[in-house]
Write an enzyme that holds these catalytic residues in place. Structure first.
Site, PDB file in Angstrom:
ATOM      1  N   ASP A   1       4.049   0.841  12.063  1.00  0.00           N
ATOM      2  CA  ASP A   1       2.827   0.195  11.593  1.00  0.00           C
ATOM      3  C   ASP A   1       2.711  -1.254  12.062  1.00  0.00           C
ATOM      4  OD1 ASP A   1       1.948   2.453  10.348  1.00  0.00           O
ATOM      5  OD2 ASP A   1       2.374   1.801   8.307  1.00  0.00           O
TER       6      ASP A   1
ATOM      7  N   CYS B   1      -7.157  16.985   8.353  1.00  0.00           N
ATOM      8  CA  CYS B   1      -6.308  17.246   9.513  1.00  0.00           C
ATOM      9  C   CYS B   1      -5.936  18.725   9.579  1.00  0.00           C
ATOM     10  CB  CYS B   1      -5.042  16.399   9.472  1.00  0.00           C
ATOM     11  SG  CYS B   1      -3.934  16.763   8.113  1.00  0.00           S
TER      12      CYS B   1
ATOM     13  N   ARG C   1       2.184  19.229  12.887  1.00  0.00           N
ATOM     14  CA  ARG C   1       1.786  18.019  12.183  1.00  0.00           C
ATOM     15  C   ARG C   1       2.832  17.694  11.124  1.00  0.00           C
ATOM     16  NH1 ARG C   1      -2.845  15.392  14.018  1.00  0.00           N
ATOM     17  NH2 ARG C   1      -2.956  14.566  11.924  1.00  0.00           N
TER      18      ARG C   1
ATOM     19  N   ARG D   1      -9.082   0.132   4.271  1.00  0.00           N
ATOM     20  CA  ARG D   1      -8.189   1.089   3.612  1.00  0.00           C
ATOM     21  C   ARG D   1      -6.844   0.466   3.279  1.00  0.00           C
ATOM     22  NH1 ARG D   1      -6.590   4.753   7.250  1.00  0.00           N
ATOM     23  NH2 ARG D   1      -5.260   5.493   5.588  1.00  0.00           N
TER      24      ARG D   1
ATOM     25  N   LYS E   1       0.834  -1.206   0.000  1.00  0.00           N
ATOM     26  CA  LYS E   1       0.000   0.000   0.000  1.00  0.00           C
ATOM     27  C   LYS E   1       0.864   1.250   0.000  1.00  0.00           C
ATOM     28  CE  LYS E   1      -2.761   2.557   3.436  1.00  0.00           C
ATOM     29  NZ  LYS E   1      -1.691   3.426   3.935  1.00  0.00           N
ATOM     30  N   ASN E   2       1.893   1.262   0.839  1.00  0.00           N
ATOM     31  CA  ASN E   2       2.710   2.469   1.007  1.00  0.00           C
ATOM     32  C   ASN E   2       3.699   2.687  -0.133  1.00  0.00           C
ATOM     33  OD1 ASN E   2       1.401   3.126   3.384  1.00  0.00           O
ATOM     34  ND2 ASN E   2       2.843   1.986   4.659  1.00  0.00           N
TER      35      ASN E   2
END
Length: 420
Positions: free
Chosen positions: A305, A116, A121, A397, A22-23
């Site tokens: 993760d 967000c 951040r 997701r 995914k990443n």
């Protein structure tokens, strides 16, 4: 609203083929924006975040077609359009289209990723880096508007090795014919995969896999063919599921070298693991013991993760283990939910002390993020009786057919519709 009904405890046996990362897929999909032509991307998982990225590409007038586990993308006639919150708000990785659109068009307008707020951040690192390349950025309530009259040669020093910021710099510089240098770059395998894709389109990149990367872009990047690397976090998830539940699994189309710290922890816990070029086999035949304390770190350290799924695997292990999170704030939402199943966890700021318990009991729990949701699946599979896991939209997701794969391994898990 969808939820998982899970019955346990259960043991897992069988084989799983690991999907593409995914990443890696998300930044590479953003990178197709740079290309004036057709790209064929293999090993792309069918997950919600990839679907969202494809919707963004189609909104920008790209042609996108799925062919099995591959995507055909033609960005020849791409148009630069403002990306609104209905698309950008679905995933944090939509921020990568900011650098990609800057690279191709010299301007971009995108709603804040995931809604967000700005402040302290990670997105601030992206904006500061793009400003060093010549971007002028205006924050308009919930939107970022970027214009870049001309690109500057730059050496960009990142205060922390941010994966997303490193990717956004590479994307923005992908069409710039002078040298951009990133000092303090992230070293994750997904960065290397993006760099390999950009090199195929015509960029010259040096230092990939180190903390100093230089890129000389190509004025008109060409379309290309690329195969995405295996998903190391999906790999870690299935290994941890087997470790916590017990059983024997063989994972194919994966690479043990990408998750060495996770394998080390599982072997310390008592699992037997063997691996060759493209498979990993795990056997967990007895009770586990706690491994040394776990501290998440940038690659090649222990991946943040994988922290939740390892914690889930160790809920019934003998002894105690301390988990310390150094990458993200609020990364322990799953810990409180695991306590509802009988887990013995004590949280103090950025640390959780896990003490093993003999038995977990099924209950209703709620997933509040992607990896925490996967961890709760593993925890529920170990609990006696039935559990109901809500918030599965987060799991969708990032995992391609998680419940179907687990069911094929012997798990009792199904997706159901419930009233909100």
């Amino acid at each position: 609203m969808q939820a998982y009904e899970i019955a346990g405890p259960t043991r897992l046996f069988g084989e799983v083929t690991i999907h593409g990362a995914k990443n890696s897929a998300l930044p590479i999909l953003a990178a197709t924006v740079l290309c004036r032509g057709r790209c064929f991307l293999r090993n792309i998982p069918e997950i919600e975040d990839v679907h969202t990225a494809c919707l963004i590409l189609q909104y920008l007038n790209a042609e996108v077609r799925r062919q099995g586990n591959a995507l055909y993308i033609d960005t020849t006639y791409l148009k630069n359009r403002p990306i609104d919150g209905t698309l950008a708000g679905k995933m944090r990785a939509s921020i990568l289209f900011l650098g990609a659109l800057m690279g191709r068009f010299g301007e971009a307008s995108i709603a804040l990723p995931g809604g967000c707020p700005l402040g302290k951040r990670p997105v601030d690192l992206h904006l500061c880096a793009l400003e060093r390349l010549g971007a002028q950025i205006e924050v308009q309530e919930d939107r970022l508007v970027l214009t870049c009259p001309f690109f500057c040669a730059a050496e960009i020093r990142l205060p922390i090795p941010s994966v997303g910021a490193t990717e956004n710099i590479l994307l923005a510089a992908g069409c710039v014919e002078h040298e951009t240098v990133i000092v303090g770059a992230a070293r994750e395998p997904e960065i290397c995969d993006l760099a390999e894709f950009l090199q195929k389109t015509g960029a010259v990149i040096r230092g990939v896999g180190t903390d100093r990367i230089s890129i000389i872009g190509c004025r008109r990047p060409a379309g290309t063919i690329h195969t995405v690397i295996p998903d190391r976090i999906e790999t870690a998830t299935y290994l941890c599921a087997a470790a916590g539940c017990g059983g024997e699994l063989t994972l194919y189309q994966t690479d043990a070298k990408l998750i060495t710290p996770v394998i080390d922890s599982l072997e310390h816990a008592g699992c037997r693991i063997e691996s060759e070029a493209e498979y990993i086999k795990i056997c967990a035949s007895g009770g586990l013991s706690m491994p040394p304390d776990v501290v998440t770190m940038p690659y090649p350290g222990f991946p943040t993760d994988a922290q939740p799924v390892l914690m889930a695997a160790l809920l019934r292990a003998e002894g105690a283990c301390r988990f310390r999170e150094t990458i993200f704030e609020h990364r322990f939402c799953h810990a409180e939910q695991m306590k509802r199943l009988g887990g013995n966890l004590t949280q103090n700021a950025d640390e959780v002390l896990l003490r093993g318990t003999d038995k977990l009991i099924g209950n209703s729990v709620n997933a509040q993020d992607l990896r925490g949701g996967a961890a709760l699946v593993i925890a529920c599979l170990q609990a006696e009786g039935k559990s109901l896991l809500t918030g599965v939209k987060h799991v969708d997701r990032g995992y391609d057919n998680l419940e179907k794969n687990l069911s094929a391994l012997g798990a009792i898990i199904k997706k159901v519709e419930i009233s909100p």
